[in-house]
Design a protein around this motif. Structure first.
Motif, PDB file in Angstrom:
ATOM      1  N   ASP A  85      50.447  29.612  38.129  1.00 16.34           N
ATOM      2  CA  ASP A  85      51.233  29.470  36.906  1.00 16.34           C
ATOM      3  C   ASP A  85      50.349  29.584  35.666  1.00 16.34           C
ATOM      4  O   ASP A  85      50.707  30.245  34.690  1.00 16.34           O
ATOM      5  N   LYS A  86      49.170  28.968  35.710  1.00 13.53           N
ATOM      6  CA  LYS A  86      48.250  29.058  34.573  1.00 13.53           C
ATOM      7  C   LYS A  86      47.727  30.478  34.396  1.00 13.53           C
ATOM      8  O   LYS A  86      47.612  30.967  33.272  1.00 13.53           O
ATOM      9  N   LEU A  87      47.393  31.153  35.497  1.00  9.37           N
ATOM     10  CA  LEU A  87      46.876  32.515  35.384  1.00  9.37           C
ATOM     11  C   LEU A  87      47.895  33.466  34.784  1.00  9.37           C
ATOM     12  O   LEU A  87      47.557  34.321  33.976  1.00  9.37           O
ATOM     13  N   ARG A  88      49.159  33.331  35.177  1.00  7.61           N
ATOM     14  CA  ARG A  88      50.158  34.276  34.662  1.00  7.61           C
ATOM     15  C   ARG A  88      50.434  34.063  33.175  1.00  7.61           C
ATOM     16  O   ARG A  88      50.990  34.934  32.516  1.00  7.61           O
ATOM     17  N   MET A  89      50.019  32.933  32.644  1.00  2.00           N
ATOM     18  CA  MET A  89      50.180  32.667  31.217  1.00  2.00           C
ATOM     19  C   MET A  89      48.924  33.040  30.424  1.00  2.00           C
ATOM     20  O   MET A  89      48.891  32.901  29.213  1.00  2.00           O
ATOM     21  N   ASN A  90      47.901  33.530  31.106  1.00  2.00           N
ATOM     22  CA  ASN A  90      46.638  33.882  30.465  1.00  2.00           C
ATOM     23  C   ASN A  90      46.600  35.398  30.244  1.00  2.00           C
ATOM     24  O   ASN A  90      46.529  36.161  31.216  1.00  2.00           O
ATOM     25  N   PRO A  91      46.625  35.860  28.999  1.00  2.36           N
ATOM     26  CA  PRO A  91      46.642  37.308  28.753  1.00  2.36           C
ATOM     27  C   PRO A  91      45.421  38.041  29.298  1.00  2.36           C
ATOM     28  O   PRO A  91      45.515  39.201  29.688  1.00  2.36           O
ATOM     29  N   HIS A  92      44.263  37.366  29.364  1.00  2.24           N
ATOM     30  CA  HIS A  92      43.072  37.996  29.940  1.00  2.24           C
ATOM     31  C   HIS A  92      43.251  38.233  31.441  1.00  2.24           C
ATOM     32  O   HIS A  92      42.822  39.265  31.965  1.00  2.24           O
ATOM     33  N   ALA A  93      43.894  37.288  32.129  1.00  2.00           N
ATOM     34  CA  ALA A  93      44.141  37.440  33.567  1.00  2.00           C
ATOM     35  C   ALA A  93      45.119  38.585  33.826  1.00  2.00           C
ATOM     36  O   ALA A  93      44.913  39.402  34.726  1.00  2.00           O
ATOM     37  N   VAL A  94      46.176  38.654  33.043  1.00  2.00           N
ATOM     38  CA  VAL A  94      47.166  39.725  33.190  1.00  2.00           C
ATOM     39  C   VAL A  94      46.505  41.080  32.923  1.00  2.00           C
ATOM     40  O   VAL A  94      46.691  42.037  33.681  1.00  2.00           O
ATOM     41  N   ARG A  95      45.705  41.170  31.883  1.00  2.00           N
ATOM     42  CA  ARG A  95      44.995  42.409  31.559  1.00  2.00           C
ATOM     43  C   ARG A  95      44.047  42.800  32.677  1.00  2.00           C
ATOM     44  O   ARG A  95      43.973  43.967  33.070  1.00  2.00           O
ATOM     45  N   PHE A  96      43.310  41.830  33.207  1.00  2.00           N
ATOM     46  CA  PHE A  96      42.356  42.115  34.271  1.00  2.00           C
ATOM     47  C   PHE A  96      43.066  42.725  35.480  1.00  2.00           C
ATOM     48  O   PHE A  96      42.606  43.713  36.049  1.00  2.00           O
ATOM     49  N   VAL A  97      44.195  42.151  35.866  1.00  2.00           N
ATOM     50  CA  VAL A  97      44.955  42.677  37.005  1.00  2.00           C
ATOM     51  C   VAL A  97      45.442  44.090  36.709  1.00  2.00           C
ATOM     52  O   VAL A  97      45.301  44.993  37.541  1.00  2.00           O
ATOM     53  N   ARG A  98      46.005  44.302  35.545  1.00  2.00           N
ATOM     54  CA  ARG A  98      46.478  45.655  35.192  1.00  2.00           C
ATOM     55  C   ARG A  98      45.331  46.665  35.191  1.00  2.00           C
ATOM     56  O   ARG A  98      45.478  47.780  35.688  1.00  2.00           O
ATOM     57  N   ASP A  99      44.191  46.275  34.649  1.00  2.00           N
ATOM     58  CA  ASP A  99      43.027  47.169  34.616  1.00  2.00           C
ATOM     59  C   ASP A  99      42.495  47.426  36.021  1.00  2.00           C
ATOM     60  O   ASP A  99      42.054  48.535  36.335  1.00  2.00           O
ATOM     61  N   PHE A 100      42.540  46.426  36.866  1.00  2.00           N
ATOM     62  CA  PHE A 100      42.089  46.567  38.249  1.00  2.00           C
ATOM     63  C   PHE A 100      42.960  47.597  38.971  1.00  2.00           C
ATOM     64  O   PHE A 100      42.463  48.467  39.691  1.00  2.00           O
ATOM     65  N   ILE A 101      44.246  47.497  38.767  1.00  2.00           N
ATOM     66  CA  ILE A 101      45.182  48.436  39.392  1.00  2.00           C
ATOM     67  C   ILE A 101      45.007  49.838  38.818  1.00  2.00           C
ATOM     68  O   ILE A 101      45.000  50.824  39.557  1.00  2.00           O
ATOM     69  N   ALA A 102      44.845  49.926  37.520  1.00  2.00           N
ATOM     70  CA  ALA A 102      44.635  51.233  36.887  1.00  2.00           C
ATOM     71  C   ALA A 102      43.384  51.916  37.428  1.00  2.00           C
ATOM     72  O   ALA A 102      43.332  53.145  37.509  1.00  2.00           O
ATOM     73  N   ALA A 103      42.399  51.122  37.835  1.00  2.00           N
ATOM     74  CA  ALA A 103      41.168  51.662  38.415  1.00  2.00           C
ATOM     75  C   ALA A 103      41.334  52.008  39.898  1.00  2.00           C
ATOM     76  O   ALA A 103      40.400  52.512  40.516  1.00  2.00           O
ATOM     77  N   GLY A 104      42.506  51.713  40.471  1.00  2.00           N
ATOM     78  CA  GLY A 104      42.773  52.047  41.865  1.00  2.00           C
ATOM     79  C   GLY A 104      42.078  51.151  42.868  1.00  2.00           C
ATOM     80  O   GLY A 104      41.782  51.564  43.979  1.00  2.00           O
ATOM     81  N   LYS A 105      41.827  49.905  42.486  1.00  2.00           N
ATOM     82  CA  LYS A 105      41.090  48.990  43.356  1.00  2.00           C
ATOM     83  C   LYS A 105      42.030  48.015  44.063  1.00  2.00           C
ATOM     84  O   LYS A 105      43.048  47.619  43.510  1.00  2.00           O
ATOM     85  N   PRO A 106      41.673  47.596  45.288  1.00  2.00           N
ATOM     86  CA  PRO A 106      42.542  46.725  46.076  1.00  2.00           C
ATOM     87  C   PRO A 106      42.563  45.278  45.589  1.00  2.00           C
ATOM     88  O   PRO A 106      41.558  44.748  45.110  1.00  2.00           O
ATOM     89  N   ILE A 107      43.726  44.667  45.775  1.00  2.00           N
ATOM     90  CA  ILE A 107      43.948  43.264  45.414  1.00  2.00           C
ATOM     91  C   ILE A 107      44.498  42.541  46.627  1.00  2.00           C
ATOM     92  O   ILE A 107      45.382  43.060  47.318  1.00  2.00           O
ATOM     93  N   ALA A 108      44.000  41.333  46.879  1.00  2.00           N
ATOM     94  CA  ALA A 108      44.505  40.467  47.943  1.00  2.00           C
ATOM     95  C   ALA A 108      44.997  39.174  47.299  1.00  2.00           C
ATOM     96  O   ALA A 108      44.243  38.502  46.593  1.00  2.00           O
ATOM     97  N   ALA A 109      46.273  38.852  47.513  1.00  2.00           N
ATOM     98  CA  ALA A 109      46.889  37.674  46.892  1.00  2.00           C
ATOM     99  C   ALA A 109      47.609  36.858  47.962  1.00  2.00           C
ATOM    100  O   ALA A 109      48.328  37.416  48.784  1.00  2.00           O
ATOM    101  N   ILE A 110      47.425  35.545  47.916  1.00  2.00           N
ATOM    102  CA  ILE A 110      48.028  34.678  48.915  1.00  2.00           C
ATOM    103  C   ILE A 110      48.849  33.572  48.263  1.00  2.00           C
ATOM    104  O   ILE A 110      48.541  33.125  47.155  1.00  2.00           O
ATOM    105  N   CYS A 111      49.903  33.188  48.954  1.00  2.00           N
ATOM    106  CA  CYS A 111      50.740  32.044  48.605  1.00  2.00           C
ATOM    107  C   CYS A 111      51.464  32.262  47.276  1.00  2.00           C
ATOM    108  O   CYS A 111      52.303  33.143  47.161  1.00  2.00           O
TER     109      CYS A 111
END
Length: 182
Positions: A85-111
């Motif tokens: 919940d805290k991460l999704r409210m952090n604009p830096h975290a949201v940007r990092f995820v979007r940039d990670f995806i734009a770079a074509g890199k894998p993400i692993a998310a649990i729970c």
């Protein structure tokens, strides 16, 4: 660690991290061997939790505002209700995820970690699993939710590895390492 080892980012909030969902994949990355790096809101420490009980503190290696996806081969998003919940409210975290995806890199998310992916608006056309209470949020974000131990969804240059709960960690770790090329 040696410079030739792949680096894997672990992104967390300042507290509320489901500790085993951080420590188990972290150890799996070390065992390969690769280099795990903890990214947090700022330098200092973050607190893990064993469900609702405070647990250990962990030192942050890189402040979120200074983190760059180019430095990492993969991203692990541990769960924990408060953490996600805290991460999704952090604009830096949201940007990092979007940039990670734009770079074509894998993400692993649990729970509960896929909440950050919902906020980043990256789930359209993706199939994933999570803690069951996120199913409606995932569907509303354009994703398809499945109730499986681990689900790997490829697409558009990046792979998404997801699992439901700590009971799924062995399968989650194995699938994440494979997606990270380790």
């Amino acid at each position: 660690m040696a410079e030739y080892l792949k680096r894997i980012a672990f992104m967390v909030a300042d507290e509320g991290i489901e500790q085993v969902e951080l420590t188990s994949p972290w150890q799996a990355v070390l065992d390969v061997p690769a280099e795990p790096r903890l990214i947090g809101p700022e330098l200092g420490t973050v607190r893990g939790f064993n469900h609702l009980e405070p647990a250990d503190e962990f030192s942050v290696d890189v402040a979120l505002a200074d983190a760059a996806p180019a430095d990492y081969a993969g991203l692990v998003l541990p769960g924990g209700v408060a953490n996600a919940d805290k991460l999704r409210m952090n604009p830096h975290a949201v940007r990092f995820v979007r940039d990670f995806i734009a770079a074509g890199k894998p993400i692993a998310a649990i729970c509960h970690a896929p909440w950050l992916l919902v906020e980043a608006d990256v789930l359209r056309g993706k199939t994933l699993t999570s803690y069951p209470s996120l199913a409606t949020d995932i569907r509303n974000a354009g994703g398809e939710w499945v109730d499986e131990e681990v689900f790997v969804c490829p697409g558009n240059g990046w792979h998404l590895v997801t699992s439901r709960t700590p009971k799924d960690l062995d399968a989650f770790n194995a699938a994440a390492l494979k997606a990270f090329g380790l």
